[in-house]
Design a protein around this motif. Structure first.
Motif, PDB file in Angstrom:
ATOM      1  N   ILE A 221     -36.466  12.371 -77.069  1.00  0.00           N
ATOM      2  CA  ILE A 221     -35.828  13.695 -77.845  1.00  0.00           C
ATOM      3  C   ILE A 221     -36.521  14.883 -77.346  1.00  0.00           C
ATOM      4  CG2 ILE A 221     -35.559  14.710 -80.221  1.00  0.00           C
ATOM      5  CD1 ILE A 221     -35.867  11.503 -81.202  1.00  0.00           C
ATOM      6  N   LEU A 222     -37.962  14.898 -77.145  1.00  0.00           N
ATOM      7  CA  LEU A 222     -38.533  16.244 -77.003  1.00  0.00           C
ATOM      8  C   LEU A 222     -38.822  16.516 -75.482  1.00  0.00           C
ATOM      9  CD1 LEU A 222     -41.238  15.931 -79.673  1.00  0.00           C
ATOM     10  CD2 LEU A 222     -39.202  17.247 -80.032  1.00  0.00           C
ATOM     11  N   SER A 223     -38.803  15.415 -74.450  1.00  0.00           N
ATOM     12  CA  SER A 223     -39.044  15.631 -73.221  1.00  0.00           C
ATOM     13  C   SER A 223     -40.397  16.294 -72.934  1.00  0.00           C
ATOM     14  CB  SER A 223     -37.736  16.442 -72.390  1.00  0.00           C
ATOM     15  OG  SER A 223     -36.532  15.744 -72.696  1.00  0.00           O
ATOM     16  N   LEU A 224     -41.308  15.905 -73.496  1.00  0.00           N
ATOM     17  CA  LEU A 224     -42.655  16.667 -73.071  1.00  0.00           C
ATOM     18  C   LEU A 224     -43.519  15.754 -72.596  1.00  0.00           C
ATOM     19  CD1 LEU A 224     -43.602  18.419 -76.440  1.00  0.00           C
ATOM     20  CD2 LEU A 224     -42.639  19.435 -74.471  1.00  0.00           C
ATOM     21  N   LYS A 225     -44.770  16.278 -72.060  1.00  0.00           N
ATOM     22  CA  LYS A 225     -45.547  15.592 -71.160  1.00  0.00           C
ATOM     23  C   LYS A 225     -46.604  14.994 -72.176  1.00  0.00           C
ATOM     24  CE  LYS A 225     -49.436  15.810 -68.018  1.00  0.00           C
ATOM     25  NZ  LYS A 225     -50.199  16.571 -66.952  1.00  0.00           N
ATOM     26  N   LEU A 226     -46.454  13.617 -72.227  1.00  0.00           N
ATOM     27  CA  LEU A 226     -47.499  12.904 -73.573  1.00  0.00           C
ATOM     28  C   LEU A 226     -48.789  12.999 -72.920  1.00  0.00           C
ATOM     29  CD1 LEU A 226     -47.046  11.261 -75.886  1.00  0.00           C
ATOM     30  CD2 LEU A 226     -47.322   9.003 -74.500  1.00  0.00           C
ATOM     31  N   ILE A 227     -49.677  13.820 -73.883  1.00  0.00           N
ATOM     32  CA  ILE A 227     -51.057  13.956 -73.746  1.00  0.00           C
ATOM     33  C   ILE A 227     -51.999  12.836 -74.309  1.00  0.00           C
ATOM     34  CG2 ILE A 227     -51.591  15.570 -75.512  1.00  0.00           C
ATOM     35  CD1 ILE A 227     -53.136  17.005 -73.386  1.00  0.00           C
ATOM     36  N   GLY A 228     -51.267  12.244 -75.406  1.00  0.00           N
ATOM     37  CA  GLY A 228     -52.149  11.387 -76.240  1.00  0.00           C
ATOM     38  C   GLY A 228     -51.203  10.741 -77.479  1.00  0.00           C
ATOM     39  N   VAL A 229     -51.699   9.425 -77.592  1.00  0.00           N
ATOM     40  CA  VAL A 229     -51.162   8.777 -79.003  1.00  0.00           C
ATOM     41  C   VAL A 229     -52.080   8.344 -79.755  1.00  0.00           C
ATOM     42  CG1 VAL A 229     -49.973   6.941 -79.737  1.00  0.00           C
ATOM     43  CG2 VAL A 229     -49.027   7.969 -77.462  1.00  0.00           C
ATOM     44  N   ILE A 230     -52.241   8.720 -80.966  1.00  0.00           N
ATOM     45  CA  ILE A 230     -53.482   8.593 -82.080  1.00  0.00           C
ATOM     46  C   ILE A 230     -52.914   7.688 -82.882  1.00  0.00           C
ATOM     47  CG2 ILE A 230     -55.068   9.640 -83.542  1.00  0.00           C
ATOM     48  CD1 ILE A 230     -54.987  10.702 -80.665  1.00  0.00           C
ATOM     49  N   PRO A 231     -53.578   6.496 -83.072  1.00  0.00           N
ATOM     50  CA  PRO A 231     -53.096   5.428 -83.999  1.00  0.00           C
ATOM     51  C   PRO A 231     -53.496   5.611 -85.493  1.00  0.00           C
ATOM     52  CG  PRO A 231     -55.228   4.786 -82.786  1.00  0.00           C
ATOM     53  CD  PRO A 231     -54.775   6.014 -82.262  1.00  0.00           C
ATOM     54  N   GLU A 232     -52.738   5.347 -86.521  1.00  0.00           N
ATOM     55  CA  GLU A 232     -53.131   5.314 -87.817  1.00  0.00           C
ATOM     56  C   GLU A 232     -54.443   4.704 -88.043  1.00  0.00           C
ATOM     57  OE1 GLU A 232     -52.918   7.049 -90.844  1.00  0.00           O
ATOM     58  OE2 GLU A 232     -50.918   6.270 -91.017  1.00  0.00           O
ATOM     59  N   SER A 233     -55.315   5.301 -88.633  1.00  0.00           N
ATOM     60  CA  SER A 233     -56.641   4.732 -88.755  1.00  0.00           C
ATOM     61  C   SER A 233     -57.414   5.593 -90.150  1.00  0.00           C
ATOM     62  CB  SER A 233     -57.374   5.286 -87.343  1.00  0.00           C
ATOM     63  OG  SER A 233     -58.603   4.866 -87.698  1.00  0.00           O
TER      64      SER A 233
ATOM     65  N   TYR B  10     -58.559  10.248 -79.217  1.00  0.00           N
ATOM     66  CA  TYR B  10     -58.825  11.593 -79.118  1.00  0.00           C
ATOM     67  C   TYR B  10     -59.475  12.091 -77.854  1.00  0.00           C
ATOM     68  CZ  TYR B  10     -56.669  13.373 -83.332  1.00  0.00           C
ATOM     69  OH  TYR B  10     -55.778  14.058 -84.179  1.00  0.00           O
ATOM     70  N   SER B  11     -60.592  11.165 -77.419  1.00  0.00           N
ATOM     71  CA  SER B  11     -61.354  11.377 -76.238  1.00  0.00           C
ATOM     72  C   SER B  11     -60.746  11.361 -75.134  1.00  0.00           C
ATOM     73  CB  SER B  11     -62.663  10.310 -76.264  1.00  0.00           C
ATOM     74  OG  SER B  11     -63.197  10.582 -75.148  1.00  0.00           O
ATOM     75  N   ASP B  12     -60.001  10.147 -74.990  1.00  0.00           N
ATOM     76  CA  ASP B  12     -58.874  10.339 -73.918  1.00  0.00           C
ATOM     77  C   ASP B  12     -57.991  11.384 -73.550  1.00  0.00           C
ATOM     78  OD1 ASP B  12     -59.829   7.602 -73.430  1.00  0.00           O
ATOM     79  OD2 ASP B  12     -58.282   6.596 -74.297  1.00  0.00           O
ATOM     80  N   THR B  13     -57.442  11.790 -74.770  1.00  0.00           N
ATOM     81  CA  THR B  13     -56.377  12.941 -74.740  1.00  0.00           C
ATOM     82  C   THR B  13     -57.445  14.230 -74.232  1.00  0.00           C
ATOM     83  OG1 THR B  13     -55.517  12.299 -76.770  1.00  0.00           O
ATOM     84  CG2 THR B  13     -55.292  14.702 -76.242  1.00  0.00           C
ATOM     85  N   VAL B  14     -58.491  14.309 -74.572  1.00  0.00           N
ATOM     86  CA  VAL B  14     -59.259  15.689 -74.107  1.00  0.00           C
ATOM     87  C   VAL B  14     -59.324  15.521 -72.463  1.00  0.00           C
ATOM     88  CG1 VAL B  14     -61.549  16.662 -74.032  1.00  0.00           C
ATOM     89  CG2 VAL B  14     -60.469  16.040 -76.222  1.00  0.00           C
ATOM     90  N   ASP B  15     -59.665  13.918 -72.212  1.00  0.00           N
ATOM     91  CA  ASP B  15     -59.898  13.953 -70.582  1.00  0.00           C
ATOM     92  C   ASP B  15     -58.414  14.101 -69.952  1.00  0.00           C
ATOM     93  OD1 ASP B  15     -62.583  13.040 -70.824  1.00  0.00           O
ATOM     94  OD2 ASP B  15     -62.269  10.858 -70.995  1.00  0.00           O
ATOM     95  N   ARG B  16     -57.325  13.723 -70.474  1.00  0.00           N
ATOM     96  CA  ARG B  16     -56.027  13.950 -69.933  1.00  0.00           C
ATOM     97  C   ARG B  16     -55.897  15.663 -69.668  1.00  0.00           C
ATOM     98  NH1 ARG B  16     -54.308  10.096 -73.653  1.00  0.00           N
ATOM     99  NH2 ARG B  16     -54.664   8.051 -72.716  1.00  0.00           N
TER     100      ARG B  16
END
Length: 269
Positions: free
Chosen positions: A201-213, A238-244
């Motif tokens: 739908i959005l056609s964006l570069k995926l930088i992260g997926v944060i699970p419900e927690s 979130y740590s992975d997201t920053v690294d990406r």
């Protein structure tokens, strides 16, 4: 010059402030001098999530109005000396954020910081427009449900047409998708959009997926960015997201249903 990052969404309650706090802390922990700025005038939640609400003396609007200088308003984080918080005002109207005033503050921050993270209000109201106007990068936060994704799609149109970069005919804002509150079990049952659905739908570069927690709520209540909880799935995501964002390769985790071992199945039974 600092890189200006706006954390935005079309819908409220998707985790923008949680993301702004975690993302800014992650950048600072990696040695980058970072300021995180609360644009949500009248509500002001960033200082609560950062655990510095009792240390607020001057705010963003005080600086814009010349009632305090930037050094007086910035709050240095006690856990990381590379991170500073610029809180919003709880007593002013959102119109107190003027384009020129915000621009002057951003320019001043850019002289001494590597990154400026702008925590935007939801939607397209005045504070949100001010938060995204000077952005170089945008992290669009959305939940995997239709109304949230639809509202985020509307934000993409505004990012591409009403920013300083668009007005000056410069390179467009670089846009990233951050998917929050993701539950693989609900995706499997058809109750929630999948990562592929949202990207289609959005056609964006995926930088992260944060699970419900539950760790996200616990961290917010304690005044700690959840990225500091290195044992939680949300903190690791979130740590992975920053690294990406910083150019490192990181596989996306927590996208599939965890297979339970024999002992856990026994105890469940």
């Amino acid at each position: 010059m600092a890189r200006i990052i706006v954390i935005t969404s079309g819908k409220g309650g998707v985790g923008k402030t949680t993301t702004a706090a975690a993302f800014a802390m992650g950048l600072a922990q990696r040695g980058h001098k970072t300021a995180v700025v609360d644009f949500d005038v009248g509500l002001r939640n960033l200082d609560l999530i950062m655990g510095c609400e009792r240390r607020v003396v001057f705010d963003f609007v005080n600086v814009i109005n010349g009632e305090a200088n930037l050094n007086q308003a910035l709050i240095r984080d006690k856990r990381c000396d590379q991170l500073f918080v610029l809180p919003a005002s709880q007593t002013r109207d959102k119109d107190a954020l003027t384009k020129d005033g915000v621009g002057q503050v951003i320019d001043e921050l850019s002289k001494t910081f590597d990154y400026v993270v702008c925590d935007s209000p939801a939607g397209i109201e005045h504070g949100a427009m001010m938060a995204m106007y000077y952005a170089d990068d945008a992290i669009v936060v959305t939940n995997p449900e239709v109304s949230s994704v639809r509202d985020s799609d509307r934000m993409l149109g505004i990012l591409s047409s009403k920013s300083r970069r668009a007005e000056a005919n410069e390179a467009p804002i670089e846009e990233f998708l951050l998917l929050t509150r993701y539950v693989p079990e609900r995706v499997a049952r058809g109750e929630m959009l999948s990562v592929d659905d949202v990207q289609e739908i959005l056609s964006l570069k995926l930088i992260g997926v944060i699970p419900e927690s539950q760790a996200v709520l616990n961290a917010s209540n304690a005044g700690n960015p959840v990225i500091l909880d290195k044992h939680s799935q949300a903190g690791m995501a979130y740590s992975d997201t920053v690294d990406r964002y910083l150019g490192q390769e990181r596989p996306h985790r927590f996208l599939t249903i965890e297979k339970k071992g024999l002992l856990s199945r026994w105890f469940k039974g």
